[in-house]
Enzyme design. Sequence first.
Site, PDB file in Angstrom:
ATOM      1  N   TRP A  23      18.858  -3.182 -29.864  1.00  0.00           N
ATOM      2  CA  TRP A  23      20.045  -4.213 -29.423  1.00  0.00           C
ATOM      3  C   TRP A  23      20.635  -3.426 -27.981  1.00  0.00           C
ATOM      4  O   TRP A  23      22.505  -2.923 -28.337  1.00  0.00           O
ATOM      5  CB  TRP A  23      21.462  -3.663 -30.354  1.00  0.00           C
ATOM      6  CG  TRP A  23      20.700  -4.244 -31.457  1.00  0.00           C
ATOM      7  CD1 TRP A  23      20.034  -5.708 -32.241  1.00  0.00           C
ATOM      8  CD2 TRP A  23      21.969  -4.899 -32.989  1.00  0.00           C
ATOM      9  NE1 TRP A  23      19.976  -6.309 -33.283  1.00  0.00           N
ATOM     10  CE2 TRP A  23      20.876  -5.353 -33.758  1.00  0.00           C
ATOM     11  CE3 TRP A  23      22.648  -3.918 -33.748  1.00  0.00           C
ATOM     12  CZ2 TRP A  23      20.931  -6.086 -35.237  1.00  0.00           C
ATOM     13  CZ3 TRP A  23      22.963  -4.113 -35.041  1.00  0.00           C
ATOM     14  CH2 TRP A  23      22.342  -5.330 -35.704  1.00  0.00           C
ATOM     15  N   ASN A  61      13.081  -9.279 -23.845  1.00  0.00           N
ATOM     16  CA  ASN A  61      13.817 -10.388 -23.686  1.00  0.00           C
ATOM     17  C   ASN A  61      15.135 -11.118 -24.198  1.00  0.00           C
ATOM     18  O   ASN A  61      15.738 -12.049 -23.722  1.00  0.00           O
ATOM     19  CB  ASN A  61      12.685 -11.051 -25.255  1.00  0.00           C
ATOM     20  CG  ASN A  61      13.244 -12.250 -25.960  1.00  0.00           C
ATOM     21  OD1 ASN A  61      12.206 -13.335 -25.070  1.00  0.00           O
ATOM     22  ND2 ASN A  61      14.022 -12.053 -27.153  1.00  0.00           N
ATOM     23  N   GLU A 101      10.985 -19.754 -26.772  1.00  0.00           N
ATOM     24  CA  GLU A 101      10.724 -18.968 -25.134  1.00  0.00           C
ATOM     25  C   GLU A 101      12.256 -19.257 -24.414  1.00  0.00           C
ATOM     26  O   GLU A 101      12.634 -18.464 -23.515  1.00  0.00           O
ATOM     27  CB  GLU A 101       9.814 -19.583 -23.608  1.00  0.00           C
ATOM     28  CG  GLU A 101       8.507 -18.971 -24.468  1.00  0.00           C
ATOM     29  CD  GLU A 101       7.542 -19.103 -22.705  1.00  0.00           C
ATOM     30  OE1 GLU A 101       8.588 -20.385 -22.283  1.00  0.00           O
ATOM     31  OE2 GLU A 101       6.637 -19.447 -23.769  1.00  0.00           O
ATOM     32  N   ARG A 139       5.527  -0.403 -25.140  1.00  0.00           N
ATOM     33  CA  ARG A 139       5.169  -0.616 -26.487  1.00  0.00           C
ATOM     34  C   ARG A 139       6.399  -2.342 -25.555  1.00  0.00           C
ATOM     35  O   ARG A 139       7.111  -2.337 -26.265  1.00  0.00           O
ATOM     36  CB  ARG A 139       4.635  -0.791 -27.641  1.00  0.00           C
ATOM     37  CG  ARG A 139       4.699  -1.573 -28.982  1.00  0.00           C
ATOM     38  CD  ARG A 139       6.208  -2.064 -29.594  1.00  0.00           C
ATOM     39  NE  ARG A 139       5.787  -2.761 -30.438  1.00  0.00           N
ATOM     40  CZ  ARG A 139       6.854  -4.441 -30.650  1.00  0.00           C
ATOM     41  NH1 ARG A 139       8.323  -4.112 -30.350  1.00  0.00           N
ATOM     42  NH2 ARG A 139       7.067  -4.497 -32.039  1.00  0.00           N
ATOM     43  N   ASP A 141       8.339  -5.275 -27.106  1.00  0.00           N
ATOM     44  CA  ASP A 141       8.981  -5.980 -28.088  1.00  0.00           C
ATOM     45  C   ASP A 141       8.735  -7.966 -27.351  1.00  0.00           C
ATOM     46  O   ASP A 141       8.649  -8.256 -25.956  1.00  0.00           O
ATOM     47  CB  ASP A 141      10.165  -5.645 -27.971  1.00  0.00           C
ATOM     48  CG  ASP A 141      10.705  -6.700 -29.599  1.00  0.00           C
ATOM     49  OD1 ASP A 141       9.459  -6.431 -30.421  1.00  0.00           O
ATOM     50  OD2 ASP A 141      11.964  -7.574 -29.467  1.00  0.00           O
ATOM     51  N   HIS A 145       7.933 -14.552 -26.313  1.00  0.00           N
ATOM     52  CA  HIS A 145       9.954 -15.352 -26.687  1.00  0.00           C
ATOM     53  C   HIS A 145      10.055 -15.692 -24.792  1.00  0.00           C
ATOM     54  O   HIS A 145      10.923 -15.703 -24.458  1.00  0.00           O
ATOM     55  CB  HIS A 145      10.279 -14.245 -27.199  1.00  0.00           C
ATOM     56  CG  HIS A 145      10.738 -15.148 -28.588  1.00  0.00           C
ATOM     57  ND1 HIS A 145      11.130 -15.752 -29.123  1.00  0.00           N
ATOM     58  CD2 HIS A 145       9.193 -13.644 -29.424  1.00  0.00           C
ATOM     59  CE1 HIS A 145      10.743 -15.430 -30.221  1.00  0.00           C
ATOM     60  NE2 HIS A 145      10.380 -14.098 -30.658  1.00  0.00           N
ATOM     61  N   GLU A 165       3.880  -7.129 -28.721  1.00  0.00           N
ATOM     62  CA  GLU A 165       3.633  -7.390 -30.116  1.00  0.00           C
ATOM     63  C   GLU A 165       3.693  -8.955 -30.122  1.00  0.00           C
ATOM     64  O   GLU A 165       4.971  -9.590 -29.646  1.00  0.00           O
ATOM     65  CB  GLU A 165       5.393  -6.790 -30.389  1.00  0.00           C
ATOM     66  CG  GLU A 165       5.235  -7.712 -31.634  1.00  0.00           C
ATOM     67  CD  GLU A 165       6.911  -7.856 -31.789  1.00  0.00           C
ATOM     68  OE1 GLU A 165       7.048  -8.072 -33.113  1.00  0.00           O
ATOM     69  OE2 GLU A 165       7.003  -7.974 -31.459  1.00  0.00           O
ATOM     70  N   ASP A 231       8.208  -3.557 -38.345  1.00  0.00           N
ATOM     71  CA  ASP A 231       8.506  -5.107 -38.752  1.00  0.00           C
ATOM     72  C   ASP A 231       8.174  -6.144 -39.746  1.00  0.00           C
ATOM     73  O   ASP A 231       8.708  -7.253 -39.661  1.00  0.00           O
ATOM     74  CB  ASP A 231       7.622  -5.695 -37.116  1.00  0.00           C
ATOM     75  CG  ASP A 231       8.609  -5.455 -36.145  1.00  0.00           C
ATOM     76  OD1 ASP A 231      10.207  -5.447 -35.414  1.00  0.00           O
ATOM     77  OD2 ASP A 231       8.028  -5.593 -34.245  1.00  0.00           O
TER      78      ASP A 231
END
Length: 394
Positions: A23, A61, A101, A139, A141, A145, A165, A231
């Site tokens: 966040w 994202n 997306e 890594r 995320d 998307h 991911e 996750d």
Amino acid sequence: MGFDAVWVSPIIKNLDGGYHGYWATDLYSLNENFGTEQDFKDLISELHKRNMWIMVGVVANHMGPVGQDYSGINPFNQPEHYHDYCIINAEDFGNDQWRVENCRLADLPDLKQENKYVRKTLLSWISNLVKKYNIDGLRIDTIPHMPKDFWKEFQNAAGVYTVGEAFDGRLDFVADYQNYIDALLNYPLRYAINDVWKYDGKFERLQQQMNANRNAFKDVDALGVFVDNHDNARFLHGIANRNSLEAATIFGIFAEGIPIVYYGTEQYYGGGDDPKNREQLWTNFDTSSNLYTMLKEAISVRKSHQTWGHKYVERYIDDHFLAFSRNDVLIALTNTGNPGTKLVTYHPFNEGDVVCNIFDGECQTVNNGVTINLDGYLTKVYVKQDSLVVKELS
């Protein structure tokens, strides 16, 4: 335990409650709950002194859940930095990639990578972050998307190993992203691992998935192989069979790809969907647990025999018994309590070699094959006895 790298959560400053790091509110400040900039630099310095690497989680994202008031976000504080408001629905996955997306995941403000300022800022940010802290890998995320052409630029800007991911079991869908970044977390294989060891499937399921992976991915050896992660509900959630987790985890250590072990797996944690799968470790860190010691032994053998540099060779398979080798290491696994005794005649050893299971020291002389009994849901890894002696002396 012998691991060569540590993967940490996103380090960027987060909205209150964003303990997990996903966040973000300020790309240019660190999460004070994790420590200071100097603390992070010291951590990386100490890892590098030990010939270990650091892999950092990153998010390109979205930002933190601030609704549509972006005034507290740095640097993306204007509405034009984000896609128009819409929420991804469950049925969009696999059916409407445009919405995946361009709409919000869990109502998180969705960054507009086609905006020149947003794109340029994200690329310069990741380049500077890697250089400033001497980061070895990333890594990433929520790979699906964002548009694929962005990821190729992001990979180039980062200049280090990246693993993305794509939380999806569709092989072709996941594999195509390896045309844009170095690697993916191997979710298709993870589903097969669960089917075999958690849901009592047949080893043919694993065999078919590995064959399909080799045909679909550019480089299976670069993929991240995992059983648990932050996750998904943990492997042991809903079941109590620790032997199955041990077998699945040891398979991951020697499978094609880079093994990733989520903290707490070695403690047999069984939390459900997040946040229940993000248990405290420091209140229950048992270095004598069976899986902790198994991992330590298996990783030591993986390193000393450099198994990653040798092909995965299937040696024996039936519904509930699998034997395979990497270099001169023979791994034998089951997914049942009574698979019976097998004579493995196709193996990496020579007639007359004395071979031993690294977990209990049981040895035998190779005589027309290696006789293996896994009754009791055992997992065994065989190496030549003389290599064990060398390891003990060193």
